[in-house]
Design a protein around this motif. Structure first.
Motif, mmCIF file in Angstrom:
data_model
loop_
_atom_site.group_PDB
_atom_site.id
_atom_site.type_symbol
_atom_site.label_atom_id
_atom_site.label_comp_id
_atom_site.label_asym_id
_atom_site.label_seq_id
_atom_site.Cartn_x
_atom_site.Cartn_y
_atom_site.Cartn_z
ATOM 1 N N GLY A 158 57.107 41.832 30.989
ATOM 2 C CA GLY A 158 55.844 41.786 31.711
ATOM 3 C C GLY A 158 55.639 40.484 32.450
ATOM 4 O O GLY A 158 55.134 40.471 33.578
ATOM 5 N N ILE A 159 56.049 39.387 31.829
ATOM 6 C CA ILE A 159 55.812 38.086 32.451
ATOM 7 C C ILE A 159 56.661 37.908 33.703
ATOM 8 O O ILE A 159 56.241 37.288 34.688
ATOM 9 N N LEU A 160 57.867 38.485 33.716
ATOM 10 C CA LEU A 160 58.723 38.415 34.907
ATOM 11 C C LEU A 160 58.225 39.367 35.998
ATOM 12 O O LEU A 160 58.249 39.028 37.189
ATOM 13 N N LEU A 161 57.777 40.549 35.606
ATOM 14 C CA LEU A 161 57.218 41.479 36.582
ATOM 15 C C LEU A 161 55.948 40.915 37.218
ATOM 16 O O LEU A 161 55.696 41.113 38.414
ATOM 17 N N ILE B 158 55.271 40.070 41.239
ATOM 18 C CA ILE B 158 54.088 40.451 42.027
ATOM 19 C C ILE B 158 53.528 39.238 42.761
ATOM 20 O O ILE B 158 53.205 39.299 43.957
ATOM 21 N N GLU B 159 53.410 38.134 42.064
ATOM 22 C CA GLU B 159 52.803 36.940 42.643
ATOM 23 C C GLU B 159 53.661 36.336 43.754
ATOM 24 O O GLU B 159 53.135 35.751 44.708
ATOM 25 N N MET B 160 54.988 36.469 43.634
ATOM 26 C CA MET B 160 55.883 35.912 44.661
ATOM 27 C C MET B 160 56.044 36.835 45.861
ATOM 28 O O MET B 160 56.574 36.425 46.900
ATOM 29 N N ALA B 161 55.628 38.057 45.749
ATOM 30 C CA ALA B 161 55.803 39.019 46.836
ATOM 31 C C ALA B 161 54.891 38.687 48.006
ATOM 32 O O ALA B 161 53.841 38.050 47.851
ATOM 33 N N SER C 177 52.238 42.299 52.021
ATOM 34 C CA SER C 177 52.557 43.696 52.306
ATOM 35 C C SER C 177 53.333 44.355 51.159
ATOM 36 O O SER C 177 53.325 45.577 51.025
ATOM 37 N N GLN C 178 54.001 43.546 50.336
ATOM 38 C CA GLN C 178 54.810 44.088 49.244
ATOM 39 C C GLN C 178 54.056 44.160 47.921
ATOM 40 O O GLN C 178 54.491 44.852 46.992
ATOM 41 N N ARG C 179 52.948 43.443 47.811
ATOM 42 C CA ARG C 179 52.288 43.292 46.505
ATOM 43 C C ARG C 179 51.812 44.622 45.911
ATOM 44 O O ARG C 179 51.921 44.849 44.708
ATOM 45 N N LYS C 180 51.282 45.488 46.746
ATOM 46 C CA LYS C 180 50.772 46.758 46.233
ATOM 47 C C LYS C 180 51.901 47.590 45.632
ATOM 48 O O LYS C 180 51.779 48.146 44.534
ATOM 49 N N THR C 181 53.030 47.662 46.347
ATOM 50 C CA THR C 181 54.168 48.439 45.856
ATOM 51 C C THR C 181 54.714 47.851 44.570
ATOM 52 O O THR C 181 54.980 48.577 43.597
ATOM 53 N N LYS C 182 54.879 46.536 44.562
ATOM 54 C CA LYS C 182 55.406 45.889 43.358
ATOM 55 C C LYS C 182 54.438 46.024 42.183
ATOM 56 O O LYS C 182 54.860 46.153 41.032
ATOM 57 N N SER C 183 53.146 46.010 42.474
ATOM 58 C CA SER C 183 52.148 46.175 41.405
ATOM 59 C C SER C 183 52.256 47.554 40.770
ATOM 60 O O SER C 183 52.228 47.692 39.539
ATOM 61 N N THR D 159 48.887 43.205 33.903
ATOM 62 C CA THR D 159 47.474 43.514 34.154
ATOM 63 C C THR D 159 46.765 42.342 34.814
ATOM 64 O O THR D 159 45.997 42.503 35.767
ATOM 65 N N ALA D 160 47.043 41.125 34.303
ATOM 66 C CA ALA D 160 46.417 39.930 34.873
ATOM 67 C C ALA D 160 46.892 39.687 36.302
ATOM 68 O O ALA D 160 46.095 39.306 37.176
ATOM 69 N N ALA D 161 48.184 39.907 36.554
ATOM 70 C CA ALA D 161 48.712 39.695 37.902
ATOM 71 C C ALA D 161 48.076 40.656 38.892
ATOM 72 O O ALA D 161 47.720 40.275 40.022
ATOM 73 N N VAL D 162 47.906 41.921 38.485
ATOM 74 C CA VAL D 162 47.271 42.900 39.365
ATOM 75 C C VAL D 162 45.795 42.539 39.565
ATOM 76 O O VAL D 162 45.262 42.626 40.690
ATOM 77 N N ALA D 163 45.147 42.117 38.505
ATOM 78 C CA ALA D 163 43.730 41.751 38.606
ATOM 79 C C ALA D 163 43.529 40.561 39.543
ATOM 80 O O ALA D 163 42.515 40.486 40.263
ATOM 81 N N LYS D 164 44.474 39.643 39.531
ATOM 82 C CA LYS D 164 44.360 38.459 40.396
ATOM 83 C C LYS D 164 44.376 38.821 41.878
ATOM 84 O O LYS D 164 43.873 38.067 42.714
ATOM 85 N N LEU D 165 44.950 39.986 42.206
ATOM 86 C CA LEU D 165 44.941 40.411 43.598
ATOM 87 C C LEU D 165 43.527 40.733 44.078
ATOM 88 O O LEU D 165 43.249 40.705 45.267
ATOM 89 N N PHE D 166 42.650 41.063 43.126
ATOM 90 C CA PHE D 166 41.282 41.465 43.490
ATOM 91 C C PHE D 166 40.231 40.417 43.111
ATOM 92 O O PHE D 166 39.075 40.549 43.503
ATOM 93 N N TRP D 167 40.650 39.407 42.382
ATOM 94 C CA TRP D 167 39.623 38.552 41.775
ATOM 95 C C TRP D 167 38.841 37.729 42.789
ATOM 96 O O TRP D 167 37.670 37.397 42.577
#
Length: 535
Positions: A440-443, A447-450, A453-459, A473-481
């Protein structure tokens, strides 16, 4: 002499003196002549309506019975006046349960217990096969009807029937757990109560019963139960700790302190008790009390955590020399306790003694070669002192000695990012995900390095692979925070988080000791904002 008129039409005579015979004695005589259980007796005098006389000390004459009176016997549960009187006690369970419930409804608790005890004796004497599970279900039905005493009486008398002695504890605990899951709390409580009469010194039963009381009882009942528990199993430290914690949750700090002081006297060699007592004082900012408790604990128990907490207190108070002394002494006694090595490294870093910090890392890794935080600290130090190449070498060595560790791969990726080597960082992350595809930590890092345009797909890919992983979950949440900072902050505050990569680093800093959750979270948000701007 008094005459009895019984349901089968027969009239019996009993040689008694109404002026000297009590109701209780009369009932016993009737029982011996008719075989009707005393709880089932309903009778009337002359033409009065059937009634149950409960004042057993009264004389027959007090009820208007005189010589040659006729007492009419009624057995309504067995068919009333029209049914024939049975030759022995009834063997149908519902009759006994109904009688017990009637007694409970009338407030005659003692008669409930007597009825169920008589039921067991009758069934066993009659050779009736007793289905234990059916009787447990009957107790649950009684609980549902709010006949709690009847429920407890059934459990006490039937729970052990058909269970081998060596299987009793396991079976009864399973029965209690099943009742609890199905919502029959009084039945579960009754099973635990009976189990504790047989296994008075079993800590596991006391604990399970205490947890039941905690979730379904009152604060007062739990407190009384825990006091009884530690009296019977005084060496069960978890019960002492539970009692102290409940007092603290109720805001009764003095009462909690008293429980822990008593526990320290009863179990002087328990590190958990001493550390709980220290935590109480530390969290209430009673630092001198905390230091005294830790000093006593170091003398009485062998625990690496006691030495670590001692050093933490001195660090917070600014006593650097005492902090160093405690760390050194602790490492002599517990050389494989990696947290003390990390504290020594951090102590040297605070005063910019980077060479000494490196030596502490090297010594620590000799004793703790599998300690990932030490490897990462060592690499970070080398990055600061000797730049990138030495840090790379250390992380490569760490990965060879500790394969399939996602944190080491992530550390290597971040080193490259700090030096603006994005291509090398992406290459390392690709290799990392090949070795640890469900990390999870690598995935989350992916997400954060994408790119945007790629973040949604990688998420979406990450959520499919690790749906419940907190890092993803935290990485995806950070996209909206950024859009909903206030709402996210409110939710975080409500949950009082204690974990998280950024939070840990900020909350553990000396200047943030004793800071409330809101302050820590605001600092975390500031750190996240800086990261976002950097990317």
């Amino acid at each position: 002499m008094v005459f009895l008129s019984i349901p089968n039409g027969t009239t019996l005579s009993i040689d008694v003196n109404p002026n000297t015979t009590t109701i209780s004695a009369f009932e016993q005589l009737v029982h011996r002549r008719t075989n009707v259980p005393q709880p089932l007796l309903r009778y009337s005098i002359r033409a009065q309506n059937p009634s149950r006389v409960f004042h057993d000390s009264l004389l027959l004459s007090d009820l208007g019975v005189c010589r040659f009176s006729t007492v009419i016997i009624h057995v309504p549960l067995l068919g009333g006046d029209e049914g024939a009187l049975p030759p022995r006690f009834p063997e149908e369970p519902v009759i006994w349960i109904t009688v017990a419930r009637l007694e409970e409804a009338d407030g005659h608790t003692a008669m409930v217990w007597n009825t169920i005890e008589m039921c067991v004796e009758t069934l066993q004497r009659g050779g009736v096969v007793i289905d234990r599970e059916c009787w447990i279900n009957a107790a649950r039905v009684c609980e549902r009807g709010r006949y709690v005493v009847t429920c407890k009486a059934i459990i006490k008398n039937f729970i052990g029937i058909g269970v081998d002695e060596e299987d009793r504890k396991r079976t009864w605990l399973a029965d209690a757990e099943m009742s609890k899951k199905r919502g029959f709390i009084e039945t579960a409580r009754a099973i635990y109560e009976h189990s504790l009469t047989v296994f008075l010194n079993k800590k596991s039963i006391w604990l399970k019963a205490a947890l039941l009381e905690k979730s379904h009882g009152s604060r007062a009942s739990l407190d009384a139960f825990l006091r009884k528990a530690v009296t019977n199993v005084p060496q069960a430290e978890i019960l002492w700790l539970m009692g102290a914690k409940e007092k603290l949750l109720a805001g009764e700090v003095t009462a909690g302190r008293a429980i822990l002081q008593e526990a320290c006297g009863v179990i002087p060699n328990s590190a958990e008790i001493w550390l709980a007592a220290f935590k109480l004082e530390y969290e209430n900012k009673e630092m001198e009390r905390a230091r005294m408790l830790l000093a006593k604990a170091r003398e009485r128990v062998e625990s690496e955590r006691v030495w670590m907490k001692s050093a933490i207190v001195e660090r917070e108070l600014g006593n650097v020399e005492e902090e160093r002394r405690l760390i050194d002494e602790g490492l002599k006694q517990f050389p494989t306790f990696f947290k003390l090595w990390l504290m020594l490294v951090q102590l040297e870093e605070r005063f910019n003694n980077l060479e000494q910090a490196k030596k502490a890392c090297e010594s620590g890794l000799k004793h703790c070669p599998n300690c990932i935080p030490l490897w990462i600290s060592y690499a970070n130090l080398e990055e600061r002192v000797n730049e990138l190449n030495k840090a790379r070498e250390i992380l490569i060595t760490a990965r060879k000695k500790n394969p399939y560790v996602a944190d080491l791969w992530l550390a290597a990726v971040r080193v490259e990012l700090r030096h603006d080597n994005r291509g090398e960082a992406e290459n390392l992350l690709s290799k990392a995900l090949q070795e640890c595809p469900k990390s999870g930590i690598l995935l989350a890092a992916d997400i954060e390095m994408a790119t945007r345009s790629q973040r949604k797909t990688k998420s979406m890919d990450a959520m499919k692979k690790c749906f419940r992983d907190p890092h993803v979950t935290a990485a995806v949440a950070k996209l909206f925070w950024q859009e909903k900072k206030k709402a996210i902050l409110a939710k975080c505050l409500a949950r009082e988080p204690k974990r998280g990569e950024k939070r840990q680093a900020i909350s553990k800093a000396v200047e943030n000791a004793h800071q409330p959750t809101e302050v820590i979270l605001n600092k975390v948000f500031i750190a996240l904002s800086k990261e976002e701007k950097a990317t």
